[in-house]
Design a protein around this motif. Structure first.
Motif, PDB file in Angstrom:
ATOM      1  N   GLY A   1       0.786  -1.223   0.000  1.00 15.78           N
ATOM      2  CA  GLY A   1       0.000   0.000   0.000  1.00 15.78           C
ATOM      3  C   GLY A   1       0.814   1.266   0.000  1.00 15.78           C
ATOM      4  O   GLY A   1       0.257   2.354   0.168  1.00 15.78           O
ATOM      5  N   ASN A   2       2.137   1.169  -0.204  1.00 14.38           N
ATOM      6  CA  ASN A   2       2.953   2.383  -0.132  1.00 14.38           C
ATOM      7  C   ASN A   2       2.761   3.318  -1.327  1.00 14.38           C
ATOM      8  O   ASN A   2       3.327   4.414  -1.352  1.00 14.38           O
ATOM      9  CB  ASN A   2       4.439   2.038   0.047  1.00 14.38           C
ATOM     10  CG  ASN A   2       5.040   1.383  -1.180  1.00 14.38           C
ATOM     11  OD1 ASN A   2       4.326   0.972  -2.095  1.00 14.38           O
ATOM     12  ND2 ASN A   2       6.355   1.247  -1.197  1.00 14.38           N
TER      13      ASN A   2
ATOM     14  N   SER B   1      -3.863   0.426   4.056  1.00 12.65           N
ATOM     15  CA  SER B   1      -5.020   0.131   3.212  1.00 12.65           C
ATOM     16  C   SER B   1      -5.979   1.314   3.229  1.00 12.65           C
ATOM     17  O   SER B   1      -5.986   2.113   4.168  1.00 12.65           O
ATOM     18  CB  SER B   1      -5.736  -1.139   3.685  1.00 12.65           C
ATOM     19  OG  SER B   1      -6.204  -0.980   5.025  1.00 12.65           O
ATOM     20  N   ALA B   2      -6.785   1.422   2.181  1.00 13.35           N
ATOM     21  CA  ALA B   2      -7.785   2.481   2.098  1.00 13.35           C
ATOM     22  C   ALA B   2      -9.063   2.020   2.771  1.00 13.35           C
ATOM     23  O   ALA B   2      -9.423   0.838   2.732  1.00 13.35           O
ATOM     24  CB  ALA B   2      -8.050   2.838   0.643  1.00 13.35           C
TER      25      ALA B   2
ATOM     26  N   ALA C   1     -11.796   8.032   1.986  1.00 10.62           N
ATOM     27  CA  ALA C   1     -11.400   9.348   2.473  1.00 10.62           C
ATOM     28  C   ALA C   1     -10.228   9.290   3.433  1.00 10.62           C
ATOM     29  O   ALA C   1      -9.686  10.318   3.788  1.00 10.62           O
ATOM     30  CB  ALA C   1     -12.587  10.025   3.159  1.00 10.62           C
ATOM     31  N   SER C   2      -9.858   8.107   3.904  1.00 11.39           N
ATOM     32  CA  SER C   2      -8.758   8.007   4.846  1.00 11.39           C
ATOM     33  C   SER C   2      -8.059   6.665   4.679  1.00 11.39           C
ATOM     34  O   SER C   2      -8.452   5.825   3.872  1.00 11.39           O
ATOM     35  CB  SER C   2      -9.265   8.176   6.284  1.00 11.39           C
ATOM     36  OG  SER C   2     -10.219   7.176   6.594  1.00 11.39           O
ATOM     37  N   LEU C   3      -7.023   6.469   5.482  1.00 11.54           N
ATOM     38  CA  LEU C   3      -6.193   5.274   5.399  1.00 11.54           C
ATOM     39  C   LEU C   3      -6.170   4.565   6.742  1.00 11.54           C
ATOM     40  O   LEU C   3      -6.397   5.163   7.793  1.00 11.54           O
ATOM     41  CB  LEU C   3      -4.761   5.652   5.004  1.00 11.54           C
ATOM     42  CG  LEU C   3      -4.581   6.387   3.673  1.00 11.54           C
ATOM     43  CD1 LEU C   3      -3.169   6.963   3.586  1.00 11.54           C
ATOM     44  CD2 LEU C   3      -4.847   5.462   2.500  1.00 11.54           C
ATOM     45  N   SER C   4      -5.866   3.271   6.685  1.00 14.67           N
ATOM     46  CA  SER C   4      -5.635   2.484   7.889  1.00 14.67           C
ATOM     47  C   SER C   4      -4.203   1.973   7.847  1.00 14.67           C
ATOM     48  O   SER C   4      -3.801   1.327   6.868  1.00 14.67           O
ATOM     49  CB  SER C   4      -6.608   1.300   7.974  1.00 14.67           C
ATOM     50  OG  SER C   4      -7.926   1.741   8.240  1.00 14.67           O
TER      51      SER C   4
ATOM     52  N   PRO D   1      -5.316  -1.480  13.693  1.00 14.36           N
ATOM     53  CA  PRO D   1      -4.943  -0.504  12.651  1.00 14.36           C
ATOM     54  C   PRO D   1      -5.239   0.922  13.115  1.00 14.36           C
ATOM     55  O   PRO D   1      -6.197   1.168  13.853  1.00 14.36           O
ATOM     56  CB  PRO D   1      -5.832  -0.902  11.468  1.00 14.36           C
ATOM     57  CG  PRO D   1      -6.168  -2.336  11.707  1.00 14.36           C
ATOM     58  CD  PRO D   1      -6.261  -2.494  13.201  1.00 14.36           C
ATOM     59  N   VAL D   2      -4.397   1.854  12.677  1.00  8.30           N
ATOM     60  CA  VAL D   2      -4.534   3.253  13.074  1.00  8.30           C
ATOM     61  C   VAL D   2      -5.125   4.037  11.910  1.00  8.30           C
ATOM     62  O   VAL D   2      -4.538   4.084  10.821  1.00  8.30           O
ATOM     63  CB  VAL D   2      -3.175   3.850  13.466  1.00  8.30           C
ATOM     64  CG1 VAL D   2      -3.330   5.305  13.895  1.00  8.30           C
ATOM     65  CG2 VAL D   2      -2.535   3.031  14.575  1.00  8.30           C
ATOM     66  N   PRO D   3      -6.305   4.670  12.109  1.00  8.12           N
ATOM     67  CA  PRO D   3      -6.895   5.469  11.026  1.00  8.12           C
ATOM     68  C   PRO D   3      -6.273   6.864  10.955  1.00  8.12           C
ATOM     69  O   PRO D   3      -6.191   7.571  11.958  1.00  8.12           O
ATOM     70  CB  PRO D   3      -8.369   5.536  11.409  1.00  8.12           C
ATOM     71  CG  PRO D   3      -8.365   5.438  12.906  1.00  8.12           C
ATOM     72  CD  PRO D   3      -7.187   4.590  13.288  1.00  8.12           C
TER      73      PRO D   3
END
Length: 234
Positions: A67-68, A152-153, A158-161, A169-171
């Protein structure tokens, strides 16, 4: 001041809007864009020289994790340039994932923007710099010896995990990542220069010499201001 000194010197010719794309002994070939006539016109010019110094700088590498390349994952240099040149601090929440000291400078600058820096994830175990200490003084959480497992999306897009080796996982809205810096050896290789992988520095470095061609600054592997200046003088 330096620009004015160079412009006033009869011994120096400056070619703006010009990029060298090929080098051989005694000659640099460049593409130049001329806008003097009101329209942009491209042309190829040859610049003969007894000595050629390649000072093209370095390239930032993204750390390797799944996911980079997702939208919202950017390099530390890109994030800095957006802020420095255009005043843009995209996203209301960040995670900074790095294996390089310069990225910590972003952490200190972020404190005055209203953007939340959730944490700094550091791939090294014993990193040390004044900006690391500054970030600690600001109360920014740091996790040494940690790298993202994946990014990951979310379903909304609108944001990432950010998935870590431990914990949930950190949003966040933006992941700023820096995997270190690689000397830009493109022209060196085109000129026939050799290189080799340096395991300790984790980068490709130039090897050997070329007649009439030399590397300087961070293109030669120097990352500090003093090192680059000394390399230029040499």
């Amino acid at each position: 001041h330096l620009f004015e000194e160079i412009a006033a010197s009869d011994a120096i010719t400056v070619h703006t809007a010009t990029e060298v794309f090929a080098i051989t002994e005694g000659l640099a070939r460049a593409h130049q864009v001329d806008t003097s006539g009101g329209t942009a016109k491209g042309r190829v010019i040859d610049l003969p020289a007894r000595h050629i110094i390649i000072a093209t700088g370095s390239l930032e590498r993204l750390p390797i994790f799944a996911g980079n390349r997702l939208p919202g994952v950017i390099g530390a240099v890109e994030a800095f340039e957006l802020a420095h040149r255009y005043g843009i601090w995209a996203g209301s929440s960040w995670i900074l994932a790095t294996t390089s000291n310069p990225a910590y400078r972003l952490g200190t600058l972020l404190q005055d923007t209203g953007t939340k820096l959730d944490r700094i994830i550091e791939g090294r175990d014993r990193a040390s710099s004044r900006y690391i200490e500054f970030c600690k003084a600001y109360g920014i959480r740091q996790f040494p010896g940690t790298t993202p497992s994946a990014v990951s999306a979310t379903k909304s897009g609108a944001s990432l995990s950010v998935h870590l080796p431990h914990g949930d996982p950190v949003p966040v809205e933006r992941v700023v990542a820096c995997g270190g810096f690689q000397p830009d050896l493109t022209l060196w290789h085109i000129a026939g220069g050799a290189s080799q992988w340096h395991r300790e520095h984790q980068r490709l470095e130039p090897r050997g010499t070329l007649a009439g061609i030399a590397l300087a600054g961070s293109a030669a592997g120097y990352l500090t201001r003093r090192g680059c200046i000394t390399s230029g003088f040499d």
